[in-house]
Design an enzyme around this catalytic site. Structure first.
Site, short mmCIF file in Angstrom:
data_model
loop_
_atom_site.label_atom_id
_atom_site.label_comp_id
_atom_site.label_asym_id
_atom_site.label_seq_id
_atom_site.Cartn_x
_atom_site.Cartn_y
_atom_site.Cartn_z
N LYS A 117 0.84 -1.21 0.00
CA LYS A 117 0.00 0.00 0.00
C LYS A 117 0.87 1.26 0.00
CE LYS A 117 -4.25 -1.80 0.39
NZ LYS A 117 -5.65 -1.79 0.63
N LYS A 199 -3.43 -9.94 -6.88
CA LYS A 199 -4.75 -10.37 -6.35
C LYS A 199 -5.85 -9.40 -6.81
CE LYS A 199 -5.65 -8.21 -1.95
NZ LYS A 199 -6.83 -8.10 -1.18
N LYS A 202 -10.65 -4.58 -4.52
CA LYS A 202 -11.73 -3.63 -4.79
C LYS A 202 -11.21 -2.25 -5.12
CE LYS A 202 -13.74 -4.31 -0.20
NZ LYS A 202 -12.56 -3.98 0.61
P1 ATP Z 1 -8.64 -3.10 -0.83
O1 ATP Z 1 -8.43 -3.26 -2.30
O2 ATP Z 1 -9.38 -1.87 -0.46
O3 ATP Z 1 -7.38 -3.29 -0.03
P2 ATP Z 1 -9.59 -5.79 -0.67
O4 ATP Z 1 -10.33 -6.09 -1.92
O5 ATP Z 1 -8.24 -6.38 -0.52
O6 ATP Z 1 -9.61 -4.24 -0.39
P3 ATP Z 1 -10.46 -6.21 2.07
O7 ATP Z 1 -11.58 -5.43 2.63
O8 ATP Z 1 -9.10 -5.77 2.45
O9 ATP Z 1 -10.55 -6.26 0.48
O10 ATP Z 1 -10.65 -7.74 2.41
C1 ATP Z 1 -11.85 -8.34 2.87
C2 ATP Z 1 -11.70 -9.84 2.87
O11 ATP Z 1 -11.62 -10.34 1.53
C3 ATP Z 1 -10.40 -10.33 3.54
O12 ATP Z 1 -10.70 -11.50 4.28
C4 ATP Z 1 -9.48 -10.65 2.41
O13 ATP Z 1 -8.54 -11.64 2.73
C5 ATP Z 1 -10.47 -11.17 1.38
N1 ATP Z 1 -9.97 -10.95 0.01
C6 ATP Z 1 -9.65 -9.77 -0.55
N2 ATP Z 1 -9.24 -9.93 -1.81
C7 ATP Z 1 -9.29 -11.27 -2.06
C8 ATP Z 1 -8.98 -12.09 -3.20
N3 ATP Z 1 -8.55 -11.54 -4.32
N4 ATP Z 1 -9.16 -13.42 -3.10
C9 ATP Z 1 -9.60 -13.98 -1.95
N5 ATP Z 1 -9.91 -13.28 -0.84
C10 ATP Z 1 -9.77 -11.93 -0.88
#
Ligand code: ATP
Ligand code: LTN
Length: 337
Positions: A117, A199, A202
């Protein structure tokens, strides 16, 4: 105030940083719904964590409500679970401060999410971003959670939570439950459709890289059609050499319950185009009922407000109990309540 059972406690959180993705759904949120049948579950929209990245206030407020409505739409039952906003339970921040004093700069510097980040937001490497894992540890330890269902990317954060809990317990006697990560065997890391070595996230600025849970069916089909695959043909599972097609196979496997080997067998004569459509179809069908429920919930402001209020009250009651115990153990002067 509320029934407490001998069931194991589950805690997890999700940031309201945008519409939830297929990765969030498969890696985390979908499993939360399954766990609610067997465990005592608390699910938190971690709005304070989301502030580590700049948010537009109007959009952010909307995103917070949307996040809660989406959790309900995926099937989380507010009677069975405690659903709430992190910022409505101030004990998260209070415990976070205390735990800061038992966490080392060195261990926080090793967190890969912080490094990632910081690279992405080089103009805003704020103290909150650095301290993010301590607030997350406070979220979990405040309720003495046994299990934390998350995607694979959060494993390191659960490890540091465990380290902090053990350190505290060693100093003051058994205070916190040492939690364990609960990571699904399949779908713990769904990859970006545009860069399958990253990965799915969002907050990815490239909307084509990500399937959002509220994407219309035609948008899902279009994004799948554009998904990066590999130069040679063949529906073969090989994450190293064929990360694009392997990711799509993984998605299909998670949604249908079939193994990737089964999918490889069944789809061996298919071209990439047809296979992509098959994956798109599975996603559309999975999200269709969720999207319908979401539309109804979004309009039911009163119900949503009640869930939010009840959730905060029930969580605060539990949080206060742990926080008081921690304050006492540390030696802070007791406060009459
Ligand atoms: P951001 O992009 O804002 O960092 P994010 O998409 O990584 O957000 P989080 O809110 O940080 O989402 O994560 C919420 C949950 O979703 C966590 O348990 C995280 O491990 C899971 N998660 C996020 N991205 C993935 C992915 N690509 N595959 C599987 N699990 C995921
Ligand atoms: N850091 C997590 C979100 C999160 C969380 C938590 C997850 C904040 N607090 C407590 C589990 C338990 C993420 O998904 N990025």
């Amino acid at each position: 105030m509320q029934q407490e059972t001998q069931k194991k406690l589950i805690f997890s959180g999700i940031q309201p940083t945008g519409v939830f993705t297929l990765g969030n759904y498969i890696g985390a949120v979908r499993n939360w719904g399954i766990l609610q049948e067997e465990y005592d579950c608390m699910y938190c929209v971690v709005d304070l964590h989301a502030l580590t990245v700049r948010q537009n206030p109007t959009e952010f407020r909307k995103a917070c409500y949307r996040a809660l409505a989406l959790l309900l739409a995926t099937g989380l039952d507010p009677q069975k679970n405690i659903l709430y906003f992190q910022s409505h339970v101030p004990q998260h921040c209070e415990l976070s401060w205390l735990l800061n004093c038992y966490t080392y700069m060195g261990e926080l510097s090793r967190m890969t999410q912080f490094k990632d980040k910081s690279e992405k937001h080089a103009d805003n490497i704020n103290a909150g971003l650095f301290d993010y894992p301590v607030l997350m540890a406070a979220d979990i330890l405040l309720y003495n959670a046994d299990l934390v269902p998350v995607g694979a990317d959060q494993k390191q954060h659960i490890e540091i939570t465990r380290d902090i809990a053990i350190r505290f317990n060693n100093l003051y006697g058994d205070t916190f439950t040492v939690p364990e990560a609960y990571i699904p065997k399949s779908g713990a890391r769904i990859m970006s459709l545009s860069e399958p070595d990253q990965k799915m996230s969002k907050s990815d600025p490239n909307a084509n890289a990500t399937i959002y849970m509220l994407d219309e069916p035609d948008v899902i089909v279009r994004k799948l059609k554009r998904a990066v695959t590999d130069s040679d043909s063949g529906i073969v599972f090989d994450p190293e050499k064929k990360p694009g097609i392997s990711n799509l196979m993984n998605i299909l496997s998670s949604l249908t319950g079939k193994t990737v080997a089964q999918i490889q067998d069944e789809c061996s004569s298919m071209g990439y185009g047809d296979f992509k459509l098959m994956v798109a179809e599975a996603i559309v069908e999975e999200f269709r009922p969720i999207q319908e429920r979401f539309k109804a919930l979004e309009k039911d402001k009163q119900f949503l407000a009640q869930v939010i209020k009840d959730g905060a009250a029930r969580a605060s009651y539990r949080a206060l109990r742990t926080l008081s115990k921690v304050q006492k153990r540390i030696g802070l002067p007791p406060r009459e309540r």
